[in-house]
Design a protein around this motif. Structure first.
Motif, short mmCIF file in Angstrom:
data_model
loop_
_atom_site.label_atom_id
_atom_site.label_comp_id
_atom_site.label_asym_id
_atom_site.label_seq_id
_atom_site.Cartn_x
_atom_site.Cartn_y
_atom_site.Cartn_z
N ILE A 65 43.92 21.25 37.53
CA ILE A 65 43.65 22.25 36.50
C ILE A 65 44.80 22.35 35.52
O ILE A 65 44.63 22.72 34.37
N TYR A 66 46.00 21.95 35.95
CA TYR A 66 47.16 22.01 35.06
C TYR A 66 47.14 20.89 34.02
O TYR A 66 48.01 20.84 33.16
N GLY A 71 45.20 25.29 32.18
CA GLY A 71 46.47 25.16 32.88
C GLY A 71 47.68 25.13 31.97
O GLY A 71 48.78 24.79 32.41
N VAL A 72 47.51 25.46 30.70
CA VAL A 72 48.64 25.47 29.76
C VAL A 72 49.43 26.76 29.96
O VAL A 72 49.15 27.78 29.31
N LYS A 73 50.38 26.74 30.84
CA LYS A 73 51.06 27.97 31.25
C LYS A 73 52.02 28.50 30.20
O LYS A 73 52.47 29.64 30.29
N GLY A 74 52.35 27.71 29.20
CA GLY A 74 53.20 28.22 28.13
C GLY A 74 52.47 29.14 27.18
O GLY A 74 53.09 29.79 26.34
N ASP A 75 51.14 29.23 27.32
CA ASP A 75 50.32 30.10 26.49
C ASP A 75 49.98 31.35 27.28
O ASP A 75 49.39 31.28 28.37
N ARG A 77 47.76 33.43 26.94
CA ARG A 77 46.32 33.67 27.10
C ARG A 77 45.73 32.90 28.26
O ARG A 77 44.60 33.15 28.69
N THR A 78 46.46 31.94 28.80
CA THR A 78 45.95 31.09 29.87
C THR A 78 45.74 31.90 31.14
O THR A 78 46.63 32.64 31.55
N PRO A 79 44.57 31.77 31.78
CA PRO A 79 44.32 32.54 33.00
C PRO A 79 45.10 31.97 34.18
O PRO A 79 45.51 30.81 34.19
N SER A 80 45.29 32.80 35.18
CA SER A 80 45.88 32.36 36.45
C SER A 80 44.76 32.19 37.46
O SER A 80 43.59 32.44 37.16
N CYS A 81 45.09 31.79 38.66
CA CYS A 81 44.07 31.63 39.71
C CYS A 81 43.33 32.95 39.94
O CYS A 81 42.10 32.98 40.06
N THR A 82 44.09 34.04 39.99
CA THR A 82 43.49 35.33 40.29
C THR A 82 42.65 35.86 39.11
O THR A 82 41.82 36.74 39.30
N SER A 83 42.87 35.36 37.91
CA SER A 83 42.06 35.78 36.77
C SER A 83 40.60 35.40 36.98
O SER A 83 39.69 36.12 36.56
N CYS A 84 40.37 34.27 37.64
CA CYS A 84 39.00 33.80 37.87
C CYS A 84 38.51 34.15 39.28
O CYS A 84 37.36 34.57 39.45
N HIS A 85 39.36 33.97 40.27
CA HIS A 85 38.94 34.15 41.67
C HIS A 85 39.20 35.56 42.19
O HIS A 85 38.87 35.85 43.35
N GLY A 86 39.78 36.43 41.36
CA GLY A 86 40.06 37.79 41.79
C GLY A 86 41.37 37.87 42.57
O GLY A 86 41.94 36.84 42.97
N GLN A 87 41.85 39.07 42.78
CA GLN A 87 43.11 39.25 43.52
C GLN A 87 43.00 38.75 44.95
O GLN A 87 43.98 38.28 45.54
#
Length: 323
Positions: A65-66, A71-75, A77-87
């Motif tokens: 995904i990176y 997976g563009v972590k310098g942005d 606005r990029t979601p993390s794992c928990t943004s999609c899969h929940g906490q």
């Protein structure tokens, strides 16, 4: 007068003493705006909750995904794992009774855990992806039939096949098998060579028109490419004005060009007189001799031997004749 001058001098000195340190402090304050490196570091730290277990040893490509826009972590606005899969706190903590680890809050692909209901999966995607081409998603054929975003899109893979012209149709054909069969008939749009794909005519995320068409009507959609058929012309052919599908089948036909039936039989669906083009040579009911020559409306291009301008004509003679 002297006292007044002294007061001015004292005021100037005090002003210099008060302002100078303030100006110096302003010019030397550290810039607290987070850099892209800071944003990326924080994002990777958040993802580490998941990636400490879900690493390159997974059967599914997790870390790839990176290599995608997700997976563009310098942005920021990029979601993390928990943004999609929940906490997924219960999943992270595990089951204290040793009965196995509970599933994440949102599961997109069936594996160890059953995938979440389609509406929940769609909701997670629409937290970010909303508006524009997705305005008509609610109530669309895909949404009503429980087609979730990840049923077509692949998030963790660097190449999302449904967004690549060369492979998009194969993703759509997973469900639309009748259209796949039509695409291998004699007369088709250039689908197999990748010049025309499903999304050129359809908006899979919802449409105000029928069959998820990009425009409000079939004709408007066809005119995106076939602009020469739009007109205006002096003599309009009513079936053409009503709907291109009166004569054509868009996904493929064994009759060129994408016709639903061969002329003159296609024309005879509406025009049963005056040429009687459907009558084959032979004795009539009165027992008269065999016809030696078949009607010219049956030979060659049939009705189009004379009526070449079937989509409309500017001919003074009318009748869609070419003059």
């Amino acid at each position: 007068m002297k006292i007044f001058k002294k007061l001015l001098v004292i005021s100037a000195v005090l002003g210099a003493i008060g302002v100078a340190p303030f100006a110096f402090a302003q010019n030397n304050l550290p810039d607290l705006t987070p850099t892209k490196a800071d944003v990326a570091k924080a994002a990777f730290k958040e993802d580490a909750k998941c990636t400490k277990c879900h690493d390159e040893s997974e059967n599914a490509p997790i870390l790839s995904i990176y290599q995608t826009k997700h997976g563009v972590k310098g942005d920021s606005r990029t979601p993390s794992c928990t943004s999609c899969h929940g906490q997924s706190d219960k999943h992270l903590a595990g089951d204290k009774d040793g009965k196995g680890r509970p599933s994440p809050d949102f599961v997109f692909k069936k594996g160890v855990y059953d995938k979440s209901p389609s509406q929940e999966r769609m909701g997670q995607c629409q937290n970010c992806h909303k508006g524009e081409k997705r305005t008509n998603w609610n109530g669309s054929q895909h949404q009503v039939n429980d087609v979730a975003c990840n049923d077509c899109h692949v998030v963790h893979n660097p190449v999302d096949k449904v967004r690549v012209k060369k492979t998009q149709t194969q993703v759509c054909y997973t469900c639309h098998k009748e259209q796949r069969a039509d695409s291998y008939k004699t007369s088709t749009h250039p689908i197999e060579v990748g010049k025309v794909v499903c999304s050129d005519c359809h908006n899979p995320h919802g449409s105000a028109g029928p069959q998820l068409l990009k425009k409000n009507t079939l004709n408007e959609t066809c005119f995106l490419c076939h602009a020469e058929k739009r007109g205006p012309v002096l003599f309009e052919h009513q079936p053409v004005v009503e709907n291109c599908a009166n004569c054509h089948t868009p996904h493929g036909s064994n009759i060129t060009p994408l016709l639903k039936d061969r002329p003159p039989f296609l024309c005879d669906d509406c025009h049963d007189k005056p040429h009687d083009s459907g009558k084959l040579p032979g004795p009539n009911v009165a027992g008269k001799p065999f016809t030696t020559s078949p009607s010219s409306s049956l030979m060659g291009r049939a009705c189009m031997n004379c009526h070449t301008m079937v989509h409309g004509s500017n001919s003074p003679a009318g009748g869609y004749l070419q003059r």
